[in-house]
Design an enzyme around this catalytic site. Sequence first.
Site, PDB file in Angstrom:
ATOM      1  N   GLU A 102      25.619  -4.665   0.328  1.00 38.58           N
ATOM      2  CA  GLU A 102      24.652  -3.944   1.371  1.00 38.58           C
ATOM      3  C   GLU A 102      23.290  -3.977   0.773  1.00 38.58           C
ATOM      4  O   GLU A 102      22.800  -3.228  -0.235  1.00 38.58           O
ATOM      5  CB  GLU A 102      25.130  -2.576   1.278  1.00 38.58           C
ATOM      6  N   ASP A 115      27.309  -1.112  -2.909  1.00 43.41           N
ATOM      7  CA  ASP A 115      26.453  -0.230  -2.401  1.00 43.41           C
ATOM      8  C   ASP A 115      24.942  -0.084  -2.901  1.00 43.41           C
ATOM      9  O   ASP A 115      24.848  -0.387  -3.923  1.00 43.41           O
ATOM     10  CB  ASP A 115      26.911   1.241  -2.395  1.00 43.41           C
TER      11      ASP A 115
END
Length: 641
Positions: free
Chosen positions: A374, A321
């Site tokens: 990401e 993330d």
Amino acid sequence: MPEISIPPTSDKPTLLSDQDLYLFNEGSNYRMYETMGAHVVTRDGQAGAIFSVWAPNARLVSVIGSFNSWGARSNLLEHRGDSGIWEGFVPGVNKGALYKFHIESTRHSYHVDKADPIGLLHEKPPRTASVVWDLDYQWGDHDWMEKRSGRNSLRAPHSIYEVHLGSWMRVPEEHNRPLTYRETAPRLAQYVERMGFTHVEFMPVMEHPFYGSWGYQTTGYFAPTSRYGTPQDFMYLVDYLHQHGIAVILDWVPSHFPSDAHGLAYFDGTHLYEHADSRQGFHPDWKTHIFNYGRTEVRSFLMSSAMFWLDKYHIDGLRVDAVASMLYLDYSRKEGEWIPNKFGGRENLEAIEFLRRFNQEVYKEHPDIQTTAEESTSWPMVSRPVYLGGLGFGMKWDMGWMHDTLEYFKQDPIHRKYHHSKLTFRMLYSFQENFVLPLSHDEVVHGKGSLIGKMPGDEKNRFANLRLLFGYMYAQPGKKLMFMGCEFGQVREWAHDSSLEWHVLQYPVHSGVQQWVAQLNRLYRGEPAMHVLDNNAAGFDWVDCNDNLTSTISLLRKTESAKDTILIACNFTPVTRVGYRVGVPHGGYWRELLNSDALEYGGTGVGNLGGVHAETEPAHGRPYSLKLTLPPLAALFLKAG
């Protein structure tokens, strides 16, 4: 993890060898969980537990818990040389005992009780103690583990179903509680199988105190949240999915952590895991702390967390993330609010090195998994090998495609001809990385509404647009990711504290979208041209990307074999195009494989009566052509033969 027997070689039982300590301080102990934290042991017939924790700036560390009435002086730990680690044996402690580390520092008379950073299980929030536990489990996914390299290959189909465990499905009869891990397993496996998804991606399951963070503010980097069960219960869920041919990806958050008093922040009276300077160590948007990637022990901690989920939970991939926030020192900061690197630049050199090492090590130990970044900027070579200068990820989310595509679909069809480049721009960069096309949770929260809510027009046109969006997504090169609820056109914006709106499936418009997604997955998995060269320019050709006046595109998906070629044509207006000529590479009969306007999906039923014979009239630089009927707001998939 069976109970450990300690031989009587010392008056002080220990699990940590001198080599363990050396590697930890060096930054290359990638399996700290094997020797640190809490471990039930037996020594000379006496059962108990060995506890250890890193707190180099403490003057006193003890274990407090349900076994000593939480007494701060009852069970003191001892230094392990100059490693910064404190360790000690507490007799009579068994699995299930609650505990914390009591830490006292000479700085500011600091006293605090901390959860175990390497705890395998923690109390169900809002309680915060750690729980002595083990990882004993009899896995049944041997066949999956033997063969998963083929399912995880970049040449394999990846159709990922993104799931938030607390809100996928709830039990309204029992105060609307979430399903447990074990309750989720058969329901989710059956649904994913029926829908044809290949992978499930769980939003962070690691323990987190604030449920509303969806897991992205992690405190327990080695523990699945106890909200839904024990570690063995989560293993059962993973095992069950594997036995039904479904891969499991976990979101992993090494970018930041929350400031909760029992967590990692200011751990031993100093900024141990985070940078001391807020210009480096505090995230202004999320009000969280940023890991100090330059500290060797922090690298050991994070690397051990990543390896832990792959080693012990048989996880098939990690999606990392907020990578952009790690890469840039000035991320979300104004001038003067950040510190340049030693060369005067904005790149976080320590974070870059950590990410490269992370990818090198996990692929070395588990070559059949995938890591995904990401990463929302144009940072080069995110999904290219480290030896070529890349970050070493297997794949990267294509955030640009997502933003452009949703911006295009928001337009009234009469205006779409002025925004045609948003459909075509991606192909200028689409093979620079190994991309995943994400329609994720981020697009259906914080007032953004649902996907169906972004579509223009009346109900009929909104659902036609949504089916077209998914058809266009599957036509594009790249792996696919879809957030739960999008696959049946949930109308309400996603809410983490309630179930998906499963009841809407009684309405044909919703069940039609669901059937369409299932058929897209069937096509994507069954036709090699739709996935084998997803990340290779040889697998894609535009037929016509310039017909902005009618807001149509046509393209070919290919493999090394010409017989696999698939033609896709998309009409982004509510006007039926009759006799629309599209060039094709060879003659014969082109069968209509899928049509998003078919009646079974809730469409109007306009189509090509099963297929079209190619004519010997050249078009678009190709020797043959098809005269197609393009249904309104629809995608067609055709194949010769």
